[in-house]
Design a protein around this motif. Structure first.
Motif, PDB file in Angstrom:
ATOM      1  N   GLN A  12       1.052  -1.509   0.601  1.00  9.19           N
ATOM      2  CA  GLN A  12      -0.530  -0.510   0.221  1.00  9.19           C
ATOM      3  C   GLN A  12       0.977   1.551  -0.146  1.00  9.19           C
ATOM      4  OE1 GLN A  12      -2.660  -0.085   3.228  1.00  9.19           O
ATOM      5  NE2 GLN A  12      -3.599  -1.828   2.363  1.00  9.19           N
TER       6      GLN A  12
ATOM      7  N   SER B 259       2.376   1.556  -3.629  1.00  6.56           N
ATOM      8  CA  SER B 259       1.676   1.957  -4.820  1.00  6.56           C
ATOM      9  C   SER B 259       0.862   3.239  -4.180  1.00  6.56           C
ATOM     10  CB  SER B 259       0.048   1.333  -4.315  1.00  6.56           C
ATOM     11  OG  SER B 259      -0.567   1.782  -5.294  1.00  6.56           O
ATOM     12  N   MET B 260       0.795   4.235  -3.345  1.00  5.77           N
ATOM     13  CA  MET B 260       0.793   5.561  -2.607  1.00  5.77           C
ATOM     14  C   MET B 260       2.679   6.074  -3.232  1.00  5.77           C
ATOM     15  SD  MET B 260       0.133   7.945   0.628  1.00  5.77           S
ATOM     16  CE  MET B 260       2.233   6.494   0.968  1.00  5.77           C
TER      17      MET B 260
ATOM     18  N   LEU C  36       4.839   5.499  -5.562  1.00  2.14           N
ATOM     19  CA  LEU C  36       4.433   5.371  -6.916  1.00  2.14           C
ATOM     20  C   LEU C  36       3.622   6.207  -8.005  1.00  2.14           C
ATOM     21  CD1 LEU C  36       6.474   3.961  -9.278  1.00  2.14           C
ATOM     22  CD2 LEU C  36       4.228   1.583  -9.125  1.00  2.14           C
ATOM     23  N   THR C  37       2.780   6.203  -6.942  1.00  2.36           N
ATOM     24  CA  THR C  37       1.593   6.959  -7.692  1.00  2.36           C
ATOM     25  C   THR C  37       2.237   9.120  -7.812  1.00  2.36           C
ATOM     26  OG1 THR C  37      -0.060   5.851  -7.543  1.00  2.36           O
ATOM     27  CG2 THR C  37      -0.931   7.910  -7.620  1.00  2.36           C
ATOM     28  N   ARG C  38       2.739   9.127  -7.073  1.00  6.83           N
ATOM     29  CA  ARG C  38       2.968  10.482  -6.482  1.00  6.83           C
ATOM     30  C   ARG C  38       4.333  10.595  -7.389  1.00  6.83           C
ATOM     31  NH1 ARG C  38       2.229  12.049  -0.238  1.00  6.83           N
ATOM     32  NH2 ARG C  38       0.007  11.676   0.408  1.00  6.83           N
ATOM     33  N   SER C  39       5.360   9.681  -7.295  1.00  7.62           N
ATOM     34  CA  SER C  39       6.144   9.964  -8.392  1.00  7.62           C
ATOM     35  C   SER C  39       5.666  10.034  -9.509  1.00  7.62           C
ATOM     36  CB  SER C  39       7.495   9.041  -7.501  1.00  7.62           C
ATOM     37  OG  SER C  39       7.743   7.971  -6.564  1.00  7.62           O
ATOM     38  N   ASP C  40       5.013   9.131  -9.354  1.00 13.59           N
ATOM     39  CA  ASP C  40       4.729   8.911 -11.210  1.00 13.59           C
ATOM     40  C   ASP C  40       4.205  10.359 -11.813  1.00 13.59           C
ATOM     41  OD1 ASP C  40       4.076   7.324 -14.186  1.00 13.59           O
ATOM     42  OD2 ASP C  40       2.219   7.621 -13.571  1.00 13.59           O
ATOM     43  N   ALA C  41       3.583  10.873 -10.990  1.00 16.69           N
ATOM     44  CA  ALA C  41       2.660  12.427 -11.215  1.00 16.69           C
ATOM     45  C   ALA C  41       3.620  13.220 -11.658  1.00 16.69           C
ATOM     46  CB  ALA C  41       1.216  12.729 -10.249  1.00 16.69           C
TER      47      ALA C  41
ATOM     48  N   THR D 263       5.515  12.787 -14.472  1.00 20.04           N
ATOM     49  CA  THR D 263       4.794  13.655 -15.307  1.00 20.04           C
ATOM     50  C   THR D 263       4.336  14.990 -15.945  1.00 20.04           C
ATOM     51  OG1 THR D 263       3.264  10.886 -15.737  1.00 20.04           O
ATOM     52  CG2 THR D 263       2.268  13.324 -16.508  1.00 20.04           C
TER      53      THR D 263
END
Length: 320
Positions: free
Chosen positions: A188, A191-192, A194-199, A202
């Motif tokens: 968990q 995932s959190m 990774l989501t922020r790093s991906d944003a 981008t």
């Protein structure tokens, strides 16, 4: 065998022609100790029972005979003599000598000792032992013994394979459930992060596109509205050459080509590790648990498929 008592020696005249030899030299014993010998001695016998030599000898303190079963391939002379002293606490001196009064070392195998006659000293008594003759020494590496071991192993495996598989499967299931419990909170958090790093990655890519668009618009405005192409041509040349220098510097520093997917992946990992350190997320521990979970899943898959149970993991991977 009756030991010689000191009182009997006082009855012998000093001028008697008897010569008493005391064993010294390799055997470190006191010069005041004397031995009563018989050749050969009937008190110490060596017999073979179920393929193993059994040495029977008298214990001086309890005045009784005791049997010692020897495993020639693993037992040494030192172990055998230590067992004799443990059996009778009244034994102070125990040693094994060859027929020419040479002491055997503690590391000598009992198989070597039992090949020829030897002398056994217990306190003040010396026994001449004659082991039964053998055609060849006991060898645990013989082909016959290897065949027997293989047959016993195959029989044991055939009788206990199903029970062993069920027990192993239960252990693997418990291990997998335990790893799932440890990985769930880490998954968990990963995932959190990774989501922020991906944003963030981008946004960085879009910012780069905006900067390049702004640069192109500024050069066009300067070329057609402010200056002429003759003036702006050297400027654009140096901008292009500076970009080439920047791309080459990236290759020198990272040892990778300036490819946009690789750059995005590199920047994503950079943001991920920085945020993981901030959030106190142990990446090494997470990778270790993931590897252990994958190994457990692979072991369960092999165990639940009897056709692949005897195949190594490398062959399974190649076939799949």
């Amino acid at each position: 065998m009756t030991p010689v008592f000191p009182g009997l020696w006082r009855k012998i005249p000093a001028a008697a022609s008897y010569q008493i030899r005391c064993l010294t030299g390799n055997l470190r014993l006191s010069s005041a100790v004397f031995y009563s010998t018989q050749s050969p001695s009937s008190d110490v016998t060596v017999n073979y029972s179920n393929g193993l030599p059994v040495i029977t000898l008298p214990l001086p303190s309890r005045n009784e005979r005791c049997q010692f079963t020897i495993k020639p391939s693993t037992t040494t002379v030192g172990t055998f003599l230590a067992d004799i002293k443990k059996e009778d606490r009244g034994i102070d001196v125990v040693a094994a000598l060859s027929t020419d009064h040479t002491k055997f070392s503690n590391s000598t195998s009992m198989d070597v000792l039992l090949m020829n006659d030897f002398k056994l000293i217990i306190n003040t008594c010396m026994y001449h032992v004659q082991p039964p003759s053998r055609d060849k020494p006991f060898s645990p590496d013989s082909s016959e013994m290897d065949t027997i071991k293989t047959l016993v192993h195959s029989l044991y495996r055939a009788l206990h394979q199903e029970e062993h598989q069920l027990k192993k499967e239960q252990e693997l299931l418990k291990r997998r459930d335990s790893l799932k419990e440890q990985l769930q909170p880490m998954e968990q958090m990963k995932s959190m992060i990774l989501t922020r790093s991906d944003a963030k990655t981008t946004r960085l890519m879009w910012n780069g596109l905006a900067l390049m668009s702004t640069q192109g618009g500024a050069l066009a405005w300067l070329t057609w509205w402010v200056y002429s192409w003759d003036i702006m041509e050297p400027v654009t040349y140096f901008i292009t050459y500076g970009s080439a220098i920047a791309f080459y510097a990236y290759f020198v520093l990272t040892k990778q080509d300036y490819v946009y997917p690789a750059i995005r992946e590199r920047q994503l990992l950079n943001y991920f590790y920085k945020r993981a350190e901030t959030q106190r997320f142990d990446v090494n521990e997470y990778n270790r648990l993931r590897d252990e979970f994958a190994e457990t899943e692979e072991s369960l898959r092999r165990l639940q498929n009897p056709l692949r149970l005897g195949l190594p993991i490398e062959q399974l991977n190649e076939k799949e």
